[in-house]
Design a protein around this motif. Structure first.
Motif, PDB file in Angstrom:
ATOM      1  N   MET A 283    -115.422 -11.266  18.822  1.00 51.59           N
ATOM      2  CA  MET A 283    -114.575 -10.297  18.150  1.00 51.59           C
ATOM      3  C   MET A 283    -114.793 -10.427  16.643  1.00 51.59           C
ATOM      4  SD  MET A 283    -110.486 -10.160  18.121  1.00 51.59           S
ATOM      5  CE  MET A 283    -109.944  -8.696  18.898  1.00 51.59           C
ATOM      6  N   ALA A 284    -115.079  -9.318  15.981  1.00 49.76           N
ATOM      7  CA  ALA A 284    -115.318  -9.311  14.546  1.00 49.76           C
ATOM      8  C   ALA A 284    -113.987  -9.287  13.801  1.00 49.76           C
ATOM      9  CB  ALA A 284    -116.141  -8.103  14.151  1.00 49.76           C
ATOM     10  N   VAL A 285    -113.945 -10.030  12.707  1.00 51.84           N
ATOM     11  CA  VAL A 285    -112.744 -10.083  11.879  1.00 51.84           C
ATOM     12  C   VAL A 285    -112.996  -9.272  10.624  1.00 51.84           C
ATOM     13  CG1 VAL A 285    -111.200 -11.591  10.601  1.00 51.84           C
ATOM     14  CG2 VAL A 285    -112.160 -12.357  12.764  1.00 51.84           C
ATOM     15  N   ALA A 286    -112.099  -8.338  10.329  1.00 50.43           N
ATOM     16  CA  ALA A 286    -112.239  -7.514   9.127  1.00 50.43           C
ATOM     17  C   ALA A 286    -111.805  -8.312   7.912  1.00 50.43           C
ATOM     18  CB  ALA A 286    -111.398  -6.249   9.249  1.00 50.43           C
ATOM     19  N   THR A 287    -112.578  -8.201   6.850  1.00 53.61           N
ATOM     20  CA  THR A 287    -112.256  -8.877   5.606  1.00 53.61           C
ATOM     21  C   THR A 287    -111.569  -7.886   4.676  1.00 53.61           C
ATOM     22  OG1 THR A 287    -114.210 -10.264   5.856  1.00 53.61           O
ATOM     23  CG2 THR A 287    -113.191 -10.178   3.677  1.00 53.61           C
ATOM     24  N   VAL A 288    -110.439  -8.292   4.134  1.00 54.66           N
ATOM     25  CA  VAL A 288    -109.695  -7.435   3.208  1.00 54.66           C
ATOM     26  C   VAL A 288    -109.797  -8.043   1.822  1.00 54.66           C
ATOM     27  CG1 VAL A 288    -107.443  -6.495   2.646  1.00 54.66           C
ATOM     28  CG2 VAL A 288    -108.119  -6.752   5.033  1.00 54.66           C
ATOM     29  N   THR A 289    -110.095  -7.215   0.851  1.00 55.59           N
ATOM     30  CA  THR A 289    -110.198  -7.687  -0.523  1.00 55.59           C
ATOM     31  C   THR A 289    -109.339  -6.819  -1.428  1.00 55.59           C
ATOM     32  OG1 THR A 289    -111.692  -8.166  -2.347  1.00 55.59           O
ATOM     33  CG2 THR A 289    -112.261  -6.283  -0.979  1.00 55.59           C
ATOM     34  N   THR A 290    -108.830  -7.430  -2.471  1.00 56.94           N
ATOM     35  CA  THR A 290    -108.057  -6.673  -3.452  1.00 56.94           C
ATOM     36  C   THR A 290    -108.882  -6.398  -4.696  1.00 56.94           C
ATOM     37  OG1 THR A 290    -107.164  -8.720  -4.363  1.00 56.94           O
ATOM     38  CG2 THR A 290    -105.868  -7.589  -2.661  1.00 56.94           C
ATOM     39  N   GLU A 291    -110.128  -6.848  -4.702  1.00 55.49           N
ATOM     40  CA  GLU A 291    -110.998  -6.614  -5.855  1.00 55.49           C
ATOM     41  C   GLU A 291    -111.514  -5.177  -5.822  1.00 55.49           C
ATOM     42  OE1 GLU A 291    -114.080  -9.499  -6.283  1.00 55.49           O
ATOM     43  OE2 GLU A 291    -112.772 -11.111  -5.606  1.00 55.49           O
ATOM     44  N   SER A 292    -111.717  -4.633  -6.997  1.00 61.10           N
ATOM     45  CA  SER A 292    -112.221  -3.276  -7.108  1.00 61.10           C
ATOM     46  C   SER A 292    -113.657  -3.217  -6.598  1.00 61.10           C
ATOM     47  CB  SER A 292    -112.168  -2.835  -8.571  1.00 61.10           C
ATOM     48  OG  SER A 292    -112.720  -1.560  -8.693  1.00 61.10           O
ATOM     49  N   LEU A 293    -113.974  -2.158  -5.868  1.00 62.25           N
ATOM     50  CA  LEU A 293    -115.320  -1.999  -5.333  1.00 62.25           C
ATOM     51  C   LEU A 293    -116.264  -1.346  -6.332  1.00 62.25           C
ATOM     52  CD1 LEU A 293    -114.386  -0.768  -1.751  1.00 62.25           C
ATOM     53  CD2 LEU A 293    -114.969  -3.079  -2.488  1.00 62.25           C
TER      54      LEU A 293
ATOM     55  N   LEU B   8    -100.891   5.341  -2.376  1.00 64.27           N
ATOM     56  CA  LEU B   8    -101.654   5.623  -1.162  1.00 64.27           C
ATOM     57  C   LEU B   8    -102.371   4.370  -0.667  1.00 64.27           C
ATOM     58  CD1 LEU B   8    -103.098   9.109  -2.125  1.00 64.27           C
ATOM     59  CD2 LEU B   8    -101.447   8.647  -0.308  1.00 64.27           C
ATOM     60  N   ASP B   9    -102.893   3.565  -1.595  1.00 68.41           N
ATOM     61  CA  ASP B   9    -103.571   2.326  -1.218  1.00 68.41           C
ATOM     62  C   ASP B   9    -102.621   1.329  -0.565  1.00 68.41           C
ATOM     63  OD1 ASP B   9    -105.992   3.257  -2.104  1.00 68.41           O
ATOM     64  OD2 ASP B   9    -105.954   2.152  -3.997  1.00 68.41           O
ATOM     65  N   THR B  10    -101.333   1.416  -0.890  1.00 71.69           N
ATOM     66  CA  THR B  10    -100.357   0.489  -0.301  1.00 71.69           C
ATOM     67  C   THR B  10     -99.712   1.061   0.951  1.00 71.69           C
ATOM     68  OG1 THR B  10     -98.579   1.293  -1.730  1.00 71.69           O
ATOM     69  CG2 THR B  10     -99.833  -0.616  -2.510  1.00 71.69           C
ATOM     70  N   GLY B  11    -100.132   2.251   1.382  1.00 73.71           N
ATOM     71  CA  GLY B  11     -99.636   2.799   2.629  1.00 73.71           C
ATOM     72  C   GLY B  11     -98.511   3.799   2.508  1.00 73.71           C
ATOM     73  N   VAL B  12     -98.236   4.277   1.315  1.00 71.10           N
ATOM     74  CA  VAL B  12     -97.209   5.310   1.128  1.00 71.10           C
ATOM     75  C   VAL B  12     -97.907   6.663   1.248  1.00 71.10           C
ATOM     76  CG1 VAL B  12     -95.507   6.274  -0.455  1.00 71.10           C
ATOM     77  CG2 VAL B  12     -95.854   3.807  -0.355  1.00 71.10           C
ATOM     78  N   TYR B  13     -97.736   7.312   2.406  1.00 74.93           N
ATOM     79  CA  TYR B  13     -98.440   8.564   2.663  1.00 74.93           C
ATOM     80  C   TYR B  13     -97.524   9.778   2.651  1.00 74.93           C
ATOM     81  CZ  TYR B  13    -102.093   5.373   4.151  1.00 74.93           C
ATOM     82  OH  TYR B  13    -103.024   4.383   4.177  1.00 74.93           O
ATOM     83  N   HIS B  14     -96.217   9.578   2.546  1.00 77.25           N
ATOM     84  CA  HIS B  14     -95.262  10.679   2.553  1.00 77.25           C
ATOM     85  C   HIS B  14     -94.454  10.658   1.265  1.00 77.25           C
ATOM     86  CE1 HIS B  14     -96.159  11.602   6.704  1.00 77.25           C
ATOM     87  NE2 HIS B  14     -96.105  10.307   6.950  1.00 77.25           N
ATOM     88  N   PRO B  15     -94.281  11.808   0.637  1.00 75.58           N
ATOM     89  CA  PRO B  15     -93.534  11.871  -0.620  1.00 75.58           C
ATOM     90  C   PRO B  15     -92.110  11.339  -0.491  1.00 75.58           C
ATOM     91  CG  PRO B  15     -94.582  13.969  -0.166  1.00 75.58           C
ATOM     92  CD  PRO B  15     -94.796  13.113   1.025  1.00 75.58           C
TER      93      PRO B  15
END
Length: 89
Positions: A1-11, A46-53
């Protein structure tokens, strides 16, 4: 099972800022900077998951601005952020 890596650094490297055009009325610069601030805040929400006004009340928007070290937005800018979240999909 692959583990997704999450980063907070700018791409991406931030774009170089260019000076604003001279000779425009002061209101143009105020509205331009307000739009830029609203876009930065909408993207951060939006990046933090707020998708509704409805999830983006003024307190949440101002807390996001504080976290990003942005001067607290006015009520007008907060409305603009919610409009960008609503119509910017």
């Amino acid at each position: 099972m692959a583990v997704a890596t999450v980063t907070t650094e700018s791409l991406h490297k931030p774009l170089r800022k260019k000076p604003l055009p001279a000779g425009r009325p002061r209101e143009w610069y105020v509205s331009h900077n307000r739009r830029l601030k609203a876009m930065r805040l909408a993207i951060a929400l939006l990046d933090t998951g707020v998708y509704h006004p409805s999830s983006a009340d003024n307190d949440r928007i101002r807390a996001t601005a504080e976290r990003l070290a942005i001067h607290p937005p006015s009520d007008t800018t907060c409305r603009m952020v919610r409009a960008l979240i609503r119509y910017g999909r």
